[in-house]
Structures are given as structure tokens and as C-alpha cells.
Scaffold this motif. Structure first.
Motif, short mmCIF file in Angstrom:
data_model
loop_
_atom_site.label_atom_id
_atom_site.label_comp_id
_atom_site.label_asym_id
_atom_site.label_seq_id
_atom_site.Cartn_x
_atom_site.Cartn_y
_atom_site.Cartn_z
N GLN A 38 0.59 -1.35 -0.15
CA GLN A 38 -0.28 0.53 -0.20
C GLN A 38 0.68 1.51 0.32
O GLN A 38 0.13 2.64 -0.25
CB GLN A 38 -1.05 0.08 1.16
CG GLN A 38 -2.01 -1.43 1.31
CD GLN A 38 -2.99 -1.22 -0.11
OE1 GLN A 38 -2.86 -0.28 -0.54
NE2 GLN A 38 -2.27 -2.00 -0.64
N ASN A 39 1.92 0.94 0.10
CA ASN A 39 2.63 2.09 0.59
C ASN A 39 4.06 2.14 -0.84
O ASN A 39 4.89 2.98 -0.19
CB ASN A 39 3.86 2.65 1.64
CG ASN A 39 2.70 2.79 2.88
OD1 ASN A 39 1.82 3.05 2.42
ND2 ASN A 39 2.28 2.16 4.07
N LEU A 40 3.96 1.06 -1.20
CA LEU A 40 5.08 1.49 -2.49
C LEU A 40 4.67 2.00 -3.46
O LEU A 40 3.49 1.80 -4.09
CB LEU A 40 5.71 -0.14 -2.69
CG LEU A 40 5.50 -1.15 -1.72
CD1 LEU A 40 6.06 -2.27 -2.33
CD2 LEU A 40 6.82 -1.05 -0.93
N GLU A 41 5.81 3.15 -4.59
CA GLU A 41 5.56 3.30 -5.59
C GLU A 41 5.10 2.36 -6.70
O GLU A 41 4.46 2.41 -7.50
CB GLU A 41 6.87 3.99 -6.23
CG GLU A 41 6.71 5.47 -6.53
CD GLU A 41 7.79 6.00 -6.32
OE1 GLU A 41 8.36 5.80 -7.44
OE2 GLU A 41 8.13 7.64 -5.70
N ARG A 42 6.05 1.63 -6.80
CA ARG A 42 5.62 0.27 -7.76
C ARG A 42 6.53 -1.12 -6.73
O ARG A 42 6.78 -1.40 -5.64
CB ARG A 42 7.01 0.29 -8.85
CG ARG A 42 6.93 1.51 -9.21
CD ARG A 42 7.40 1.74 -11.37
NE ARG A 42 7.67 0.91 -11.96
CZ ARG A 42 5.72 0.87 -12.25
NH1 ARG A 42 5.50 2.05 -12.76
NH2 ARG A 42 5.59 0.00 -13.89
N PHE A 43 5.35 -2.64 -7.81
CA PHE A 43 6.08 -3.44 -7.39
C PHE A 43 6.24 -4.12 -7.66
O PHE A 43 5.82 -4.38 -9.29
CB PHE A 43 5.62 -3.75 -5.43
CG PHE A 43 3.91 -3.83 -5.83
CD1 PHE A 43 3.36 -5.64 -6.69
CD2 PHE A 43 2.84 -2.83 -6.23
CE1 PHE A 43 1.54 -5.43 -6.58
CE2 PHE A 43 1.99 -2.83 -6.45
CZ PHE A 43 1.06 -4.23 -6.40
#
Length: 333
Positions: A38-43
Motif C-alpha cells: 500500500q505504501n510502495l510506488e511500484r512492486f
């Protein structure tokens, strides 16, 4: 679950929010993995695939990818949503989608080809064993559902949709969703559109875009001691020009139905220049975009029509005395 080390693609962090919204709406258990993205720019794409599989194991519904896509909002797609707001035809937004789709769904090039009187838009580079029917469904349905936010879905005529995986029992669900023939066990996952569809206009008077432009223009006008109606039109023209990468003075003057000299003379009377006014707009937009945690600096630079992220960072430091990273950190401290 197995992680696919031979695949290095990634997806936009907003898609994690989409899965979270869907899971909440359906009363599903939110896994630790879904919480973490939820707090990642990309995964990683492999994690995206795992998250979809986790949801599929909790809720056994046919055409799951199509159902998840119905929950998509522009915020889940980031930069493409911002830019598409300024497009005027289906062809224009598909052109922009082609150029920028990897910011949403990296790892596969979007293949656009002409076939007689049809345009094919396909995803062909992901090895078959790294995909599932759900990953293919959601890749296609997200694009179609996003267009639905701006154009009445029934007004987009799709000739055929192809999937690479074997046909499920309920093909009718897919044909009802896409309103066309849907084929399975095909070489490429793709959409086939008649060429004439590209000229189809967006709904007139997009209120979302108009409100956005008016709010941004008004914020700039409030800083001017003697603003005029022409000043407001100039701000709006620059705002849309930046989104379309047509922000130089010549196309802006043409949009305003003025000569370049007339525009320069008006700005000179206001004690400014076109370059200064354009940088003011960029500054305002930059701060708004930086407030969106899912927009990376490279994406913001692109939205502001900078060819390099470093050029945007230098400009922002001149405007504020802080780097974009420092400014963003201050907003959340």
C-alpha cells in the motif's frame, strides 16, 4: 508461492490500492502482502501475480479480472489518468496509453498493429507460464474500464478480444462484458478495434478536467494583482499544453487565437514573460503532483514536460530552495 526470478517487470503502486479496495468491498481477508504494497510506488510483477492468485483463492468467481477492473478509479492508474483527462479522442488516449503504459504495467511492450481495417492492441512479451487468465483479464479490462470513465462503454465498438489461456466454461460473461466475440487459446492477448473508432470523441464538457483546470488557474490568478479573463485563458492553455507536451509559446498562442507577438505584449503589460508564466504553472502543478505519494519523480517530470528528471529537480530547487524529495518529505512530517 514461487517467485519468478526470470521476470523483472513491475506494476504501479496504485494497482495495490485497487486490489485493497476490491478486497474491502467483498469482505475478503487483507493479506500481509497486500498491506505491505500500500505504501510502495511500484512492486514486482511476480508479487502482483501472487496477490491476484491470493484473491482468487478466497473468492471463487468467474472472470475475476473483469470484476476487479470495475473498481478502478483514475487514482489507481496515476500518470495515464492525469494525461488522459486532456485527450479529446479515443485515438489520442490510446496513443498516450501506448507511450506510457509501462508506467502502469511494466514488463511487456504494448504491440499496436494495423490489420486491414482494424487496429490490434496486444500484450505479447510476457512468457505464457508467467501469466494467468486473471492477469490477462485485468490487463485488458483495466484499459477498457478506464476508457469507460470518459466514454460511454457501449459507444466503444470492439471487434474482438483475444486471450492466450484456454476457454473457461462461461464465455458468455466475457462477451457480455466486452460486447463482442471473445476468443481463447490465441497467440496474443489483445483487443481488436475498427480503425474508425479512433476518431470517436470524448464526452463533451468533461467536468472533472474543467474543475481541475479552473482550480489550478484560479490559484495562479489569485497571485496576480490585476488578472484578466485573458490571463485565466492563458493559464488553462498552458495547463493543458503541458499535459499534451505542447506547451511552447507558438501552439499556446494558436490555441488562444492570438499571434505570438500579441501574447508577448499582453504578458509584458502584466510585468512578466511567457517563460515565467509557464514556470509558475509548472511550479504549481509540481507541488500538487508531489502530494500524490504514488507519483514518482520521473512520472512528475514527464507530466510537466521535462525530458529528464534531473531538469525537473533543478527547476524545483530554484523555485522552492528544496529538492522535490525534501519538499515531499516535509508535507508528510
Amino acid at each position: 508461492m514461487q517467485q519468478f526470478k526470470d521476470y523483472t517487470g513491475s506494476v504501479y503502486g496504485g494497482l495495490g490500492h485497487l486490489l485493497y479496495a476490491y478486497s474491502q468491498a467483498k469482505g475478503l481477508v487483507i493479506s500481509e502482502k497486500l498491506e505491505q504494497v500500500q505504501n510502495l510506488e511500484r512492486f514486482d510483477y511476480s508479487l502482483w501475480r501472487d496477490l491476484l492468485t491470493d484473491i482468487q483463492q478466497q473468492i471463487h468467481v468467474p472472470a475475476l479480472g473483469l470484476e476487479i477492473a470495475e473498481y478502478v478509479q483514475p487514482k489507481h492508474l496515476g500518470i495515464i489518468a492525469y494525461i488522459a483527462l486532456s485527450c479529446t479522442t479515443l485515438g489520442e488516449v490510446l496513443h498516450r496509453y501506448h507511450d506510457l503504459h509501462r508506467l502502469v504495467y511494466d514488463g511487456s511492450s504494448l504491440q499496436v498493429n494495423m490489420l486491414d481495417d482494424y487496429l490490434t492492441i496486444g500484450w505479447g512479451d510476457i512468457p505464457f507460464h508467467l501469466t494467468t487468465q486473471v492477469t490477462n483479464e485485468i490487463a485488458i479490462a483495466l484499459m477498457m474500464q478506464f476508457l469507460h470513465l470518459f466514454i460511454e462503454f457501449d459507444d466503444i465498438y470492439v471487434h474482438e478480444v483475444h486471450f492466450t489461456h484456454p476457454a473457461p466454461k462461461n464465455i458468455a460473461l466475457y462477451e457480455q462484458y466486452f460486447h463482442c466475440k471473445v476468443r481463447f487459446s490465441q497467440a496474443t492477448a489483445q483487443i481488436i478495434l475498427p480503425i474508425q473508432e479512433l476518431a470517436k470523441p470524448f464526452r463533451q464538457g468533461d467536468q472533472t478536467l474543467q474543475q481541475l483546470l479552473m482550480q489550478q488557474a484560479q490559484a495562479l490568478l489569485d497571485k496576480l494583482p490585476h488578472s484578466t479573463q485573458l490571463d485565466q485563458r492563458i493559464q488553462q492553455a498552458i495547463l493543458t499544453g503541458l499535459q499534451k507536451n505542447l506547451y511552447q509559446i507558438d501552439p499556446i498562442a494558436k490555441q488562444l487565437r492570438m499571434s505570438v507577438r500579441q501574447l508577448q505584449r499582453h504578458l509584458q503589460q502584466q510585468g512578466t514573460t511567457y517563460q515565467q508564466r509557464m514556470q509558475e504553472v509548472r511550479h504549481l502543478l509540481a507541488e500538487q503532483y508531489l502530494k500524490d505519494p504514488h507519483l514518482g519523480l520521473q512520472e512528475i517530470a514527464l507530466l510537466l514536460s521535462y525530458s529528464e528528471q534531473s531538469a525537473f529537480q533543478r527547476a524545483f530547487k530554484q523555485w522552492t530552495g528544496s529538492t522535490p524529495q525534501q519538499w515531499r518529505k516535509q508535507q508528510y512530517s
